[in-house]
Design a protein around this motif. Structure first.
Motif, short mmCIF file in Angstrom:
data_model
loop_
_atom_site.label_atom_id
_atom_site.label_comp_id
_atom_site.label_asym_id
_atom_site.label_seq_id
_atom_site.Cartn_x
_atom_site.Cartn_y
_atom_site.Cartn_z
N UNK A 290 0.81 -1.21 0.00
CA UNK A 290 0.00 0.00 0.00
C UNK A 290 0.85 1.27 0.00
N UNK A 291 1.90 1.27 0.83
CA UNK A 291 2.70 2.50 0.96
C UNK A 291 3.95 2.49 0.09
N UNK A 292 4.16 1.44 -0.69
CA UNK A 292 5.30 1.41 -1.60
C UNK A 292 6.63 1.20 -0.91
N UNK A 293 6.69 0.28 0.01
CA UNK A 293 7.94 -0.02 0.71
C UNK A 293 8.13 -1.51 0.87
N UNK A 294 9.23 -1.87 1.50
CA UNK A 294 9.52 -3.29 1.77
C UNK A 294 10.02 -3.51 3.19
N UNK A 295 10.24 -2.43 3.95
CA UNK A 295 10.91 -2.56 5.24
C UNK A 295 10.11 -3.39 6.23
N UNK A 296 8.80 -3.20 6.28
CA UNK A 296 7.99 -3.96 7.23
C UNK A 296 8.01 -5.45 6.97
N UNK A 297 7.87 -5.84 5.71
CA UNK A 297 7.87 -7.26 5.36
C UNK A 297 9.23 -7.89 5.65
N UNK A 298 10.30 -7.19 5.32
CA UNK A 298 11.63 -7.74 5.56
C UNK A 298 11.93 -7.86 7.05
N UNK A 299 11.43 -6.89 7.84
CA UNK A 299 11.62 -6.99 9.29
C UNK A 299 10.87 -8.19 9.85
N UNK A 300 9.62 -8.37 9.44
CA UNK A 300 8.85 -9.52 9.93
C UNK A 300 9.48 -10.84 9.48
N UNK A 301 10.08 -10.85 8.29
CA UNK A 301 10.76 -12.06 7.83
C UNK A 301 11.96 -12.36 8.71
N UNK A 302 12.71 -11.33 9.12
CA UNK A 302 13.84 -11.55 10.02
C UNK A 302 13.36 -12.08 11.37
N UNK A 303 12.27 -11.52 11.87
CA UNK A 303 11.74 -11.98 13.15
C UNK A 303 11.30 -13.44 13.05
N UNK A 304 10.61 -13.79 11.96
CA UNK A 304 10.15 -15.16 11.77
C UNK A 304 11.34 -16.11 11.67
N UNK A 305 12.38 -15.71 10.96
CA UNK A 305 13.56 -16.57 10.85
C UNK A 305 14.20 -16.80 12.22
N UNK A 306 14.28 -15.74 13.03
CA UNK A 306 14.83 -15.90 14.37
C UNK A 306 13.96 -16.78 15.25
N UNK A 307 12.65 -16.64 15.13
CA UNK A 307 11.74 -17.48 15.91
C UNK A 307 11.90 -18.95 15.52
N UNK A 308 12.04 -19.22 14.23
CA UNK A 308 12.22 -20.61 13.79
C UNK A 308 13.51 -21.20 14.35
N UNK A 309 14.58 -20.42 14.37
CA UNK A 309 15.85 -20.92 14.92
C UNK A 309 15.71 -21.18 16.42
N UNK A 310 15.02 -20.28 17.14
CA UNK A 310 14.83 -20.47 18.58
C UNK A 310 13.96 -21.68 18.86
N UNK A 311 12.90 -21.86 18.09
CA UNK A 311 12.04 -23.03 18.30
C UNK A 311 12.77 -24.33 17.98
N UNK A 312 13.63 -24.30 16.98
CA UNK A 312 14.41 -25.50 16.67
C UNK A 312 15.32 -25.86 17.84
N UNK A 313 15.91 -24.85 18.47
CA UNK A 313 16.77 -25.12 19.62
C UNK A 313 15.97 -25.69 20.78
N UNK A 314 14.78 -25.14 21.02
CA UNK A 314 13.94 -25.66 22.11
C UNK A 314 13.48 -27.09 21.83
N UNK A 315 13.19 -27.37 20.56
CA UNK A 315 12.69 -28.70 20.23
C UNK A 315 13.82 -29.71 20.13
#
Length: 403
Positions: free
Chosen positions: A131-156
């Protein structure tokens, strides 16, 4: 019947029956429970031993105060929790000694819920960026999701590495169609870019390094860009005639992908324009579309209850791969260097000094001075390696011939 709800009740019931089971559940957190009342009660059960509750040290059977004190402590944070429900939890536990297995079920449900929630946020951020013509929000959420996946893998207890899901469990996703909020503008930018690349000489040099046919939301326009890239790669001239011929050679006209009139309409009426700027707009749209597609694929995977957590994490990391690839090209288009990977080579100070000196003595090449000059005496560390008694001899290089 909800198996996850039963597992949460069984975990709490096992701890109410046997406080010593908390020692086997140190990896389980209150946030891993789905229901708020279960979160509050498990947090209270973990806090009572830290406060020195006598139930954890008494050798007699577990006193009733262990249950009532836990209910009272949890009741400060949630409403409606009574001792009656605590006894319901106790009756829901078949065997108190099975608490670690029940806890693993709770953690598995938490992993699915966490990945689902982050995938939803990634998709919402991609729509907002479109909508606003950017990519920063999506890329930030992708970084957060990647970190969450790594943390969950360590817990599991699994290795966080991307693995392609088998066809039986792969999510069914549509092609990278434009987001509804950007569909019209994306196709317009793509048409204008193709017109500029066709009519302006050397325009392909501005985008060919980081723009790909898959970045186009319209597959037909992506195929036209592939034709332009092929002409550029072969060093052939680019204009509307050569483009039409290349499209015919690739079967685009006979297959009905596009017609000569459509190609002519794309190239007609072009004015001045920056191929680099237009290419960045096309690539930006590709980033948001890819982020949305990755989010949908990950959400489909996370909502599959039959998928084990280790496989879910690996498949989700694989679904983020296309976004990582287009993100790298976006950074290249913006003039940023790709992030450097951590080097596996130890820092110089971590290497023993003696080994460094020995390596220098073995690999240093002699300087051959010009004729008539007096060669300077080499330094001692180049003559003798540590611990050696002989000076390594190197064959003298023949002087360069003069013309």
């Amino acid at each position: 019947m909800n198996p996850l709800h039963n597992a949460e009740q069984a975990v709490l019931g096992s701890v109410l029956l046997d406080p010593e089971q908390l020692a086997h559940l140190t990896w389980l957190a209150p946030g891993h429970f789905d229901r708020p009342v279960h979160q509050a009660l498990f947090a209270a059960l973990r806090k009572l031993p830290d406060d020195g509750h006598h139930a954890t040290t008494a050798e007699t059977p577990v006193p009733l105060s262990w249950v009532t004190d836990a209910v009272d402590a949890a009741g400060l944070h949630v409403r409606g929790l009574t001792a009656v429900y605590a006894h319901t939890l106790v009756s829901a536990c078949p065997h108190a000694a099975h608490a670690p297995v029940y806890g693993r079920m709770v953690l598995e449900g938490a992993i699915h819920r966490s990945i689902t929630g982050h995938a939803i946020r990634l998709h919402q951020a991609a729509r907002a960026d479109a909508l606003r013509g950017g990519v920063e929000g999506a890329l930030h959420c992708a970084d957060v999701l990647s970190g969450v996946l790594s943390d969950l893998a360590q817990r599991w207890g699994s290795e966080p590495r991307p693995v392609e899901p088998p066809p039986a469990t792969a999510p069914v996703t549509a092609a990278l169609a434009p987001l509804p909020v950007e569909a019209g503008q994306a196709v317009e930018d793509e048409r204008f870019l193709l017109a500029v690349l066709t009519e302006r000489q050397k325009a392909m040099d501005e985008v060919v390094d980081w723009l790909r046919p898959g970045d186009f939301s319209d597959p037909a326009l992506g195929q036209l860009y592939r034709c332009l890239a092929a002409l550029h790669h072969r060093g052939e001239p680019i204009d509307r005639i050569t483009l039409l011929w290349e499209a015919q050679r690739r079967g685009l006209l006979s297959a009905g992908t596009l017609s000569g009139d459509q190609l002519t309409a794309i190239c007609d009426g072009v004015g001045s324009g920056s191929a680099e700027w237009l290419g960045e707009q096309v690539l930006r749209s590709s980033v948001t579309r890819t982020a949305a597609a990755s989010a949908n694929a990950i959400r489909d995977l996370a909502e599959n209850d039959a998928l084990a957590p280790g496989h879910l994490i690996s498949h989700a990391l694989h679904a983020l791969g296309p976004l990582t690839e287009v993100r790298t090209r976006w950074r290249a288009a913006q003039g940023h260097n790709a992030p450097q990977q951590p080097s596996s080579v130890p820092p110089p100070e971590a290497v023993p000094t003696g080994r460094v000196r020995a390596a220098l003595a073995r690999s240093a090449s002699q300087h051959i001075p010009p004729e008539g000059d007096t060669p300077s005496r080499p330094s001692p560390h180049r003559l003798r390696a540590p611990g050696s008694q002989l000076t390594p001899q190197f064959p003298a290089a023949a002087p360069p011939s003069r013309t």
